[in-house]
Motif scaffolding. Sequence first.
Motif, PDB file in Angstrom:
ATOM      1  N   HIS A 381       0.872  -1.279  -0.124  1.00  0.00           N
ATOM      2  CA  HIS A 381       0.129   0.083  -0.048  1.00  0.00           C
ATOM      3  C   HIS A 381       0.976   1.227  -0.149  1.00  0.00           C
ATOM      4  O   HIS A 381       1.731   1.601   0.897  1.00  0.00           O
ATOM      5  CB  HIS A 381      -0.820   0.105   1.170  1.00  0.00           C
ATOM      6  CG  HIS A 381      -1.946  -1.000   1.209  1.00  0.00           C
ATOM      7  ND1 HIS A 381      -1.824  -2.228   1.486  1.00  0.00           N
ATOM      8  CD2 HIS A 381      -3.390  -0.963   0.784  1.00  0.00           C
ATOM      9  CE1 HIS A 381      -2.889  -3.213   1.395  1.00  0.00           C
ATOM     10  NE2 HIS A 381      -3.759  -2.404   1.055  1.00  0.00           N
ATOM     11  N   LEU A 382       1.097   1.925  -1.137  1.00  0.00           N
ATOM     12  CA  LEU A 382       1.950   2.813  -1.315  1.00  0.00           C
ATOM     13  C   LEU A 382       1.414   4.293  -0.917  1.00  0.00           C
ATOM     14  O   LEU A 382       0.313   4.764  -1.265  1.00  0.00           O
ATOM     15  CB  LEU A 382       2.326   2.940  -2.788  1.00  0.00           C
ATOM     16  CG  LEU A 382       2.937   1.626  -3.588  1.00  0.00           C
ATOM     17  CD1 LEU A 382       3.491   1.843  -5.060  1.00  0.00           C
ATOM     18  CD2 LEU A 382       4.095   1.198  -2.932  1.00  0.00           C
ATOM     19  N   ALA A 383       2.389   4.926  -0.092  1.00  0.00           N
ATOM     20  CA  ALA A 383       2.050   6.447   0.505  1.00  0.00           C
ATOM     21  C   ALA A 383       2.574   7.382  -0.636  1.00  0.00           C
ATOM     22  O   ALA A 383       3.416   7.967  -0.647  1.00  0.00           O
ATOM     23  CB  ALA A 383       2.699   6.589   1.823  1.00  0.00           C
ATOM     24  N   LEU A 384       1.725   7.288  -1.645  1.00  0.00           N
ATOM     25  CA  LEU A 384       1.866   8.463  -2.908  1.00  0.00           C
ATOM     26  C   LEU A 384       1.877   9.674  -2.488  1.00  0.00           C
ATOM     27  O   LEU A 384       1.087  10.068  -1.674  1.00  0.00           O
ATOM     28  CB  LEU A 384       1.144   8.109  -4.020  1.00  0.00           C
ATOM     29  CG  LEU A 384       0.935   6.596  -4.711  1.00  0.00           C
ATOM     30  CD1 LEU A 384      -0.147   6.961  -5.843  1.00  0.00           C
ATOM     31  CD2 LEU A 384       2.026   6.306  -5.344  1.00  0.00           C
ATOM     32  N   ASP A 385       2.700  10.447  -3.162  1.00  0.00           N
ATOM     33  CA  ASP A 385       2.465  11.949  -2.866  1.00  0.00           C
ATOM     34  C   ASP A 385       2.376  12.384  -4.233  1.00  0.00           C
ATOM     35  O   ASP A 385       2.689  11.798  -5.181  1.00  0.00           O
ATOM     36  CB  ASP A 385       3.667  12.513  -2.060  1.00  0.00           C
ATOM     37  CG  ASP A 385       5.171  12.807  -2.909  1.00  0.00           C
ATOM     38  OD1 ASP A 385       5.220  13.473  -3.737  1.00  0.00           O
ATOM     39  OD2 ASP A 385       6.001  12.009  -2.387  1.00  0.00           O
ATOM     40  N   THR A 386       2.064  13.736  -4.102  1.00  0.00           N
ATOM     41  CA  THR A 386       1.805  14.502  -5.470  1.00  0.00           C
ATOM     42  C   THR A 386       2.997  15.380  -5.867  1.00  0.00           C
ATOM     43  O   THR A 386       2.820  16.069  -7.068  1.00  0.00           O
ATOM     44  CB  THR A 386       0.344  15.533  -5.444  1.00  0.00           C
ATOM     45  OG1 THR A 386       0.761  16.465  -4.559  1.00  0.00           O
ATOM     46  CG2 THR A 386      -0.602  14.578  -4.531  1.00  0.00           C
ATOM     47  N   GLY A 387       4.023  15.380  -5.287  1.00  0.00           N
ATOM     48  CA  GLY A 387       5.103  16.375  -5.369  1.00  0.00           C
ATOM     49  C   GLY A 387       4.521  17.815  -5.331  1.00  0.00           C
ATOM     50  O   GLY A 387       5.209  18.689  -6.175  1.00  0.00           O
ATOM     51  N   GLY A 388       3.601  18.269  -4.553  1.00  0.00           N
ATOM     52  CA  GLY A 388       3.121  19.323  -4.763  1.00  0.00           C
ATOM     53  C   GLY A 388       2.405  19.802  -5.933  1.00  0.00           C
ATOM     54  O   GLY A 388       1.774  20.809  -6.097  1.00  0.00           O
ATOM     55  N   GLY A 389       2.053  18.776  -6.552  1.00  0.00           N
ATOM     56  CA  GLY A 389       1.276  18.717  -7.910  1.00  0.00           C
ATOM     57  C   GLY A 389       2.093  19.014  -9.143  1.00  0.00           C
ATOM     58  O   GLY A 389       1.971  17.978  -9.932  1.00  0.00           O
ATOM     59  N   PRO A 390       2.866  20.077  -9.315  1.00  0.00           N
ATOM     60  CA  PRO A 390       3.604  19.963 -10.584  1.00  0.00           C
ATOM     61  C   PRO A 390       4.578  19.063 -10.748  1.00  0.00           C
ATOM     62  O   PRO A 390       4.749  18.445 -11.853  1.00  0.00           O
ATOM     63  CB  PRO A 390       4.199  21.423 -10.749  1.00  0.00           C
ATOM     64  CG  PRO A 390       3.152  22.147  -9.798  1.00  0.00           C
ATOM     65  CD  PRO A 390       2.526  21.174  -8.788  1.00  0.00           C
ATOM     66  N   LEU A 391       5.189  18.549  -9.662  1.00  0.00           N
ATOM     67  CA  LEU A 391       6.362  17.479  -9.978  1.00  0.00           C
ATOM     68  C   LEU A 391       5.737  16.142 -10.497  1.00  0.00           C
ATOM     69  O   LEU A 391       6.462  15.558 -11.325  1.00  0.00           O
ATOM     70  CB  LEU A 391       7.006  17.149  -8.409  1.00  0.00           C
ATOM     71  CG  LEU A 391       8.189  16.176  -8.737  1.00  0.00           C
ATOM     72  CD1 LEU A 391       9.261  17.008  -9.414  1.00  0.00           C
ATOM     73  CD2 LEU A 391       8.840  15.792  -7.404  1.00  0.00           C
ATOM     74  N   ALA A 392       4.704  15.800  -9.929  1.00  0.00           N
ATOM     75  CA  ALA A 392       4.199  14.573 -10.439  1.00  0.00           C
ATOM     76  C   ALA A 392       3.404  14.765 -11.612  1.00  0.00           C
ATOM     77  O   ALA A 392       3.509  13.817 -12.685  1.00  0.00           O
ATOM     78  CB  ALA A 392       2.869  14.035  -9.522  1.00  0.00           C
ATOM     79  N   ARG A 393       2.685  15.778 -11.909  1.00  0.00           N
ATOM     80  CA  ARG A 393       2.473  16.089 -13.378  1.00  0.00           C
ATOM     81  C   ARG A 393       3.255  16.082 -14.438  1.00  0.00           C
ATOM     82  O   ARG A 393       3.125  15.216 -15.647  1.00  0.00           O
ATOM     83  CB  ARG A 393       1.397  17.396 -13.211  1.00  0.00           C
ATOM     84  CG  ARG A 393       0.046  17.133 -12.176  1.00  0.00           C
ATOM     85  CD  ARG A 393      -0.737  18.584 -12.778  1.00  0.00           C
ATOM     86  NE  ARG A 393      -0.363  19.800 -12.298  1.00  0.00           N
ATOM     87  CZ  ARG A 393      -0.551  20.222 -11.175  1.00  0.00           C
ATOM     88  NH1 ARG A 393      -1.322  19.441 -10.365  1.00  0.00           N
ATOM     89  NH2 ARG A 393      -0.229  21.406 -10.687  1.00  0.00           N
ATOM     90  N   LEU A 394       4.349  16.776 -14.168  1.00  0.00           N
ATOM     91  CA  LEU A 394       5.300  17.028 -15.337  1.00  0.00           C
ATOM     92  C   LEU A 394       6.132  15.448 -15.342  1.00  0.00           C
ATOM     93  O   LEU A 394       6.440  15.044 -16.512  1.00  0.00           O
ATOM     94  CB  LEU A 394       6.489  18.107 -14.934  1.00  0.00           C
ATOM     95  CG  LEU A 394       5.870  19.493 -15.054  1.00  0.00           C
ATOM     96  CD1 LEU A 394       6.765  20.400 -14.301  1.00  0.00           C
ATOM     97  CD2 LEU A 394       5.580  19.827 -16.356  1.00  0.00           C
ATOM     98  N   TRP A 395       6.284  14.722 -14.275  1.00  0.00           N
ATOM     99  CA  TRP A 395       7.149  13.675 -14.088  1.00  0.00           C
ATOM    100  C   TRP A 395       6.399  12.555 -14.946  1.00  0.00           C
ATOM    101  O   TRP A 395       6.823  11.847 -15.878  1.00  0.00           O
ATOM    102  CB  TRP A 395       7.493  13.265 -12.865  1.00  0.00           C
ATOM    103  CG  TRP A 395       8.448  12.075 -12.517  1.00  0.00           C
ATOM    104  CD1 TRP A 395       8.860  10.958 -13.306  1.00  0.00           C
ATOM    105  CD2 TRP A 395       9.654  12.420 -11.476  1.00  0.00           C
ATOM    106  NE1 TRP A 395      10.017  10.579 -12.800  1.00  0.00           N
ATOM    107  CE2 TRP A 395      10.369  11.331 -11.657  1.00  0.00           C
ATOM    108  CE3 TRP A 395       9.702  13.274 -10.385  1.00  0.00           C
ATOM    109  CZ2 TRP A 395      11.502  10.938 -10.951  1.00  0.00           C
ATOM    110  CZ3 TRP A 395      10.905  13.111  -9.766  1.00  0.00           C
ATOM    111  CH2 TRP A 395      11.622  12.012  -9.913  1.00  0.00           C
ATOM    112  N   THR A 396       5.137  12.079 -14.634  1.00  0.00           N
ATOM    113  CA  THR A 396       4.139  11.282 -15.408  1.00  0.00           C
ATOM    114  C   THR A 396       3.968  11.625 -16.712  1.00  0.00           C
ATOM    115  O   THR A 396       4.102  10.613 -17.782  1.00  0.00           O
ATOM    116  CB  THR A 396       3.077  11.080 -14.826  1.00  0.00           C
ATOM    117  OG1 THR A 396       2.151  12.360 -14.700  1.00  0.00           O
ATOM    118  CG2 THR A 396       3.202  10.552 -13.471  1.00  0.00           C
ATOM    119  N   THR A 397       3.838  12.724 -17.070  1.00  0.00           N
ATOM    120  CA  THR A 397       3.761  13.177 -18.395  1.00  0.00           C
ATOM    121  C   THR A 397       4.932  13.114 -19.223  1.00  0.00           C
ATOM    122  O   THR A 397       4.935  12.643 -20.347  1.00  0.00           O
ATOM    123  CB  THR A 397       3.259  14.844 -18.597  1.00  0.00           C
ATOM    124  OG1 THR A 397       2.121  14.870 -17.940  1.00  0.00           O
ATOM    125  CG2 THR A 397       3.013  15.254 -20.097  1.00  0.00           C
ATOM    126  N   ALA A 398       6.188  13.176 -18.679  1.00  0.00           N
ATOM    127  CA  ALA A 398       7.462  13.346 -19.565  1.00  0.00           C
ATOM    128  C   ALA A 398       7.670  11.799 -19.631  1.00  0.00           C
ATOM    129  O   ALA A 398       7.944  11.530 -20.905  1.00  0.00           O
ATOM    130  CB  ALA A 398       8.459  13.795 -18.552  1.00  0.00           C
TER     131      ALA A 398
END
Length: 597
Positions: A381-398
């Motif tokens: 059960h992973l404690a995902l974080d959002t990277g404050g929003g932008p970090l996760a958005r840019l990382w997954t998109t990239a």
Amino acid sequence: MTTKAEQAQETRQLVDMSWDPITRIIGNLGIYTKIDFENREVVECRSTSSLFRGYSVFMKGKDPRDAHFITSRICGICGDNHAVCSIYAQNMAYGIKPPPLADWIINLGEAAEYMFDHTLFQDNLVFVDYCEQMVKETNPSMLRRAETTEAPRGHLHGYRTIADIMRAFNPFTGAMYKEALQVSRLTREMCCLMEGRHVHPSTLYPGGVGTVATPQVFTDYLVRLVRALDFVKRAVPMNDDVFDFFYQALPGYEEVGRRRVLLGCWGAFQDPNVCDYDYRHMDEWGRAMFVTPGIVVDGELITTNLVDINLGIRILLGSSYYDDWQNEEKFVTHDPLGNPVDQRHPWNQTTLPKPQKRDLQGGNYSWVMSPRWHDRRTGDHLALDTGGGPLARLWTTALAGLVDAGGVRATGHSVEINLPKSGSMPEMRLEWHVPKWANTIERNRARMYFVAYAAALAFHFVDEALNDVRAGRTKVFTDFDVPDEAIGCGFHEAVRGVLSHHMVIRNGKIANYHPYPPTPWNASPRDVYGTPGPYEDAVQGLPIFEENGPENFKGIDIMRTVRSFDPCLPCGVHMYVGGGKVLRQVHSPTLGTSVTG
């Protein structure tokens, strides 16, 4: 029997320090730490929330068509994100697809919201922690070095030294601090043009929008967008210069706020040419979003499938003020594709609040539950974080490499952002690269890059909307009926990260409704397995670089770390250091009530 680690901790000289409140909306986030000043390390952290909201309780029995108006009041900052996410869930439940122009208008409103909120937060709140005044108080030797360090990108932003940039962000007096306030006004106006008002939209509905789609409204939006571009083109290189300097001036600073790369993004900006809001096609239209949904584990993109993302969500307890709902009614046994739905999934959650005294020593200490994502590969059960929003958005998109539109292109290892000519600056090409770490600096760095990303896409959305208007495709609403029985889920990105709304309809009314914004993911306490939440995980183990001793310790890197997750606007930071005055209230018949030490 105690372990060697526990024995070592017992021999340390640990100081209890707390910051409560430290949240950025209404003062309900507390950070409680144990610090080893001799070894300059934060040894332990607990993240607490003292507020129970109860939306999942009082939404029951409501008319589903009111859901977006009610849930937008969850937050006074990103209420429009909640409204949009609720509308997505309602579209699915009602089985409707809005006209394409309606989706372009919503995309424009949300792009403006990202630009507004991220600019305000980054330049008027986050950069207070990196400004000249704060660095002078916490790391004076670093400021002296900044005075003589040339800014590598000065030809782009106009500031000669790193210290000059720091001065530009001094609160109330700095040039960039003041300019950011003006840009925030522009971008807020852009949001209102599309969504009626900010922060609780008045023109967004299931089935479409009430915005009158004229060339004038899009032109008014575009004028403001171009005006904001000059600021964005300078802000990104200014951020890069300051953040790169911190790495150079403080060797080892990459460990501040660093945690395992466990990032979640639920995707943003629908493509109306693909999206039909049908759950059975959710993988297809999810991957067509202009921000790609996905989960990154240890640097690997393990899925971009919104169906898998949805089914993996688990709401755990452990250190929260709630009773378990394991034996309560199960609202949804299978999703529309026939996949089994877990009892701990939001569709099946029953909120059972249990107020109690805070217990930071192995007991319950927060009103936040512990959202986790179940990794079927490992059973974790992973404690995902959002990277404050932008970090996760840019990382997954990239990493996904799916987006190539409107001046943005995902390469598989980076995101290219192309901005057109603006008032006083030429065209500019920016590129955000997947970083080595998920830490405090990189969460903050990604934020201004995402402002540029949203701006580039906004030009694309304006073009698409105007093309529809010029072709006479001006319809913005599709009528619908509320079914007696239905389920729906909406996936979106609030400014600070993942946002989902799950709804169950019975007898034409809401039988169950659970909104999960990013803060429960980021601010969650230790779960039933003992896994700390992202704030806790990022703070404990944090090395101390501040030059102040225990008596004058500000905890600046703790503050920078928690704020890097963007926990909403500040109403104040209080600090408890252990020894203080005990106040005694005395009532005298002649003198009245007084307080003495």
